[in-house]
Scaffold this motif. Structure first.
Motif, PDB file in Angstrom:
ATOM      1  N   GLY A  16     -32.928  59.296  46.426  1.00  0.00           N
ATOM      2  CA  GLY A  16     -31.486  58.820  46.694  1.00  0.00           C
ATOM      3  C   GLY A  16     -31.639  58.418  48.484  1.00  0.00           C
ATOM      4  O   GLY A  16     -30.909  57.611  48.701  1.00  0.00           O
ATOM      5  N   GLN A  17     -32.647  58.850  49.004  1.00  0.00           N
ATOM      6  CA  GLN A  17     -32.829  58.272  50.374  1.00  0.00           C
ATOM      7  C   GLN A  17     -31.366  58.706  51.403  1.00  0.00           C
ATOM      8  O   GLN A  17     -31.243  57.436  52.017  1.00  0.00           O
ATOM      9  CB  GLN A  17     -33.279  57.049  50.247  1.00  0.00           C
ATOM     10  CG  GLN A  17     -34.658  57.104  49.784  1.00  0.00           C
ATOM     11  CD  GLN A  17     -35.846  57.577  51.002  1.00  0.00           C
ATOM     12  OE1 GLN A  17     -35.956  57.127  51.899  1.00  0.00           O
ATOM     13  NE2 GLN A  17     -36.363  58.688  50.603  1.00  0.00           N
ATOM     14  N   GLY A  18     -30.806  59.332  50.996  1.00  0.00           N
ATOM     15  CA  GLY A  18     -29.427  59.614  51.916  1.00  0.00           C
ATOM     16  C   GLY A  18     -28.041  59.152  51.216  1.00  0.00           C
ATOM     17  O   GLY A  18     -27.121  59.287  51.744  1.00  0.00           O
ATOM     18  N   ALA A  19     -28.369  58.749  50.008  1.00  0.00           N
ATOM     19  CA  ALA A  19     -27.001  58.347  49.184  1.00  0.00           C
ATOM     20  C   ALA A  19     -26.269  59.309  48.683  1.00  0.00           C
ATOM     21  O   ALA A  19     -24.708  59.107  48.881  1.00  0.00           O
ATOM     22  CB  ALA A  19     -27.706  57.800  47.671  1.00  0.00           C
ATOM     23  N   HIS A  20     -26.700  60.702  48.798  1.00  0.00           N
ATOM     24  CA  HIS A  20     -25.849  61.958  48.579  1.00  0.00           C
ATOM     25  C   HIS A  20     -24.905  62.046  49.522  1.00  0.00           C
ATOM     26  O   HIS A  20     -23.981  62.590  49.329  1.00  0.00           O
ATOM     27  CB  HIS A  20     -26.701  62.921  48.253  1.00  0.00           C
ATOM     28  CG  HIS A  20     -27.758  63.074  47.269  1.00  0.00           C
ATOM     29  ND1 HIS A  20     -28.908  62.254  47.089  1.00  0.00           N
ATOM     30  CD2 HIS A  20     -27.586  63.751  45.968  1.00  0.00           C
ATOM     31  CE1 HIS A  20     -29.380  62.313  45.870  1.00  0.00           C
ATOM     32  NE2 HIS A  20     -28.561  63.417  45.358  1.00  0.00           N
ATOM     33  N   PHE A  21     -25.275  61.559  50.789  1.00  0.00           N
ATOM     34  CA  PHE A  21     -24.286  61.841  52.009  1.00  0.00           C
ATOM     35  C   PHE A  21     -23.171  60.599  51.982  1.00  0.00           C
ATOM     36  O   PHE A  21     -22.206  60.708  52.760  1.00  0.00           O
ATOM     37  CB  PHE A  21     -25.063  61.966  53.304  1.00  0.00           C
ATOM     38  CG  PHE A  21     -26.458  62.646  52.837  1.00  0.00           C
ATOM     39  CD1 PHE A  21     -26.374  63.825  52.433  1.00  0.00           C
ATOM     40  CD2 PHE A  21     -27.451  62.532  53.721  1.00  0.00           C
ATOM     41  CE1 PHE A  21     -27.475  64.807  52.097  1.00  0.00           C
ATOM     42  CE2 PHE A  21     -28.707  63.145  53.300  1.00  0.00           C
ATOM     43  CZ  PHE A  21     -28.698  64.301  52.714  1.00  0.00           C
ATOM     44  N   LEU A  22     -23.332  59.858  51.162  1.00  0.00           N
ATOM     45  CA  LEU A  22     -22.541  58.500  51.441  1.00  0.00           C
ATOM     46  C   LEU A  22     -21.375  58.404  50.259  1.00  0.00           C
ATOM     47  O   LEU A  22     -20.340  57.512  50.338  1.00  0.00           O
ATOM     48  CB  LEU A  22     -23.091  57.381  51.594  1.00  0.00           C
ATOM     49  CG  LEU A  22     -24.106  57.379  52.665  1.00  0.00           C
ATOM     50  CD1 LEU A  22     -24.983  55.918  52.430  1.00  0.00           C
ATOM     51  CD2 LEU A  22     -23.365  57.436  54.095  1.00  0.00           C
ATOM     52  N   LEU A  23     -21.769  59.047  48.846  1.00  0.00           N
ATOM     53  CA  LEU A  23     -21.070  58.832  47.736  1.00  0.00           C
ATOM     54  C   LEU A  23     -20.398  59.953  47.211  1.00  0.00           C
ATOM     55  O   LEU A  23     -20.877  61.180  47.416  1.00  0.00           O
ATOM     56  CB  LEU A  23     -22.141  58.615  46.633  1.00  0.00           C
ATOM     57  CG  LEU A  23     -22.828  57.105  46.536  1.00  0.00           C
ATOM     58  CD1 LEU A  23     -23.889  57.099  45.436  1.00  0.00           C
ATOM     59  CD2 LEU A  23     -21.926  56.355  46.123  1.00  0.00           C
ATOM     60  N   PRO A  24     -19.165  59.897  46.928  1.00  0.00           N
ATOM     61  CA  PRO A  24     -18.387  60.954  46.404  1.00  0.00           C
ATOM     62  C   PRO A  24     -19.051  61.350  44.562  1.00  0.00           C
ATOM     63  O   PRO A  24     -19.238  60.195  43.956  1.00  0.00           O
ATOM     64  CB  PRO A  24     -16.949  60.286  45.974  1.00  0.00           C
ATOM     65  CG  PRO A  24     -16.897  59.546  47.188  1.00  0.00           C
ATOM     66  CD  PRO A  24     -18.250  58.771  47.154  1.00  0.00           C
TER      67      PRO A  24
END
Length: 256
Positions: free
Chosen positions: A158-166
């Motif tokens: 995810g390369q940081g996607a987890h911190f941006l997506l609900p």
């Protein structure tokens, strides 16, 4: 700074549980972030790690920069052998972080949603989330049989996607699709060509298992079946690639 040299240490055992057991991650509401990039992305979105875990004598330049940027965070130093038992990669960067699992609020009425049914390959799931974050998806919903979204491999993908997506795990996808206030598009080998559809309206994409595709029950909840035209002699696309194409076709149409 604390040093651990034995794998029998209770704190090390607890960290290893987080690596190996989704249940432990859920119960503790904690994840392990591997590498400077993920840690920096977590901090950039307002997260503060509980602990930075460092491999003695094997810390990369990027890892050292992350350490220097977070001087107030407690450090735990491990011999390279113990560190390798916590890192999911063959060549670790030398830094991990113990962090609270981020939980972004899921919007009540998303206009751009992604529903994932039984995506089981962690690399695929991580890549899908990365594309979803880049495309500006409002929320991602995952069925109970999806790979654990907070596993190390999915986080790295995810390369940081987890911190941006609900993210909503163990979701009732049929109920969500039925309640969605807009068109619900089921990816399928046999459907309307993606590029002929109007995606400027509220849209939710349904993406199914890598081998089986969408279940008949979820397919029945869709407004329309959608396919990606493929003039070449390949039968199908990787789930992550197909999802990216669908999401960014909507981005393209929204920009017109």
């Amino acid at each position: 700074m604390k040093q651990i040299t034995s794998r029998d240490n209770p704190q090390f055992k607890q960290l290893k549980k987080l690596v190996e057991q989704p249940r432990a991650r859920r119960e503790q509401d904690r994840i392990l972030l591997d590498g400077a990039h993920l840690i920096d992305a977590y901090v950039a979105e307002g997260g503060v790690p509980d602990l930075l875990i460092v491999a003695d004598g094997a810390c990369s330049e990027d890892a050292q920069h992350t350490l220097n940027a977070n001087p107030a965070v407690e450090q735990l130093h491990l011999p390279p052998g113990l560190f390798a038992e916590l890192s999911p990669v063959a060549t670790p960067t030398g830094i991990l972080a113990l962090a609270v699992t981020p939980r972004l609020p899921v919007p009540a009425e998303p206009v751009f949603a992604l529903l994932l049914e039984d995506i089981q390959d962690p690399g695929n799931l991580g890549a899908i989330l990365r594309s979803a974050a880049a495309a500006g998806v409002d929320a991602v919903y995952l069925s109970a049989a999806c790979a654990d979204v907070w596993s190390a491999k999915v986080l790295r993908g995810g390369q940081g996607a987890h911190f941006l997506l609900p993210l909503l795990e163990r979701a009732d996808l049929c109920a969500l699709a039925t309640a969605f206030n807009g068109q619900v598009l089921a990816t399928s080998p046999h459907g309307a060509a993606l590029y002929t559809l109007d995606l400027r309206q509220p849209s939710a994409f349904l993406v199914g298992n890598e081998g089986k595709g969408l279940s008949p029950a979820l397919m029945a909840c869709a407004s329309v079946k959608v396919s990606i035209p493929m003039p070449g002699r390949i039968e199908s696309l990787n789930a992550a690639a197909a999802t990216a194409i669908c999401l960014f076709e909507r981005v393209r149409q929204q920009a017109r």
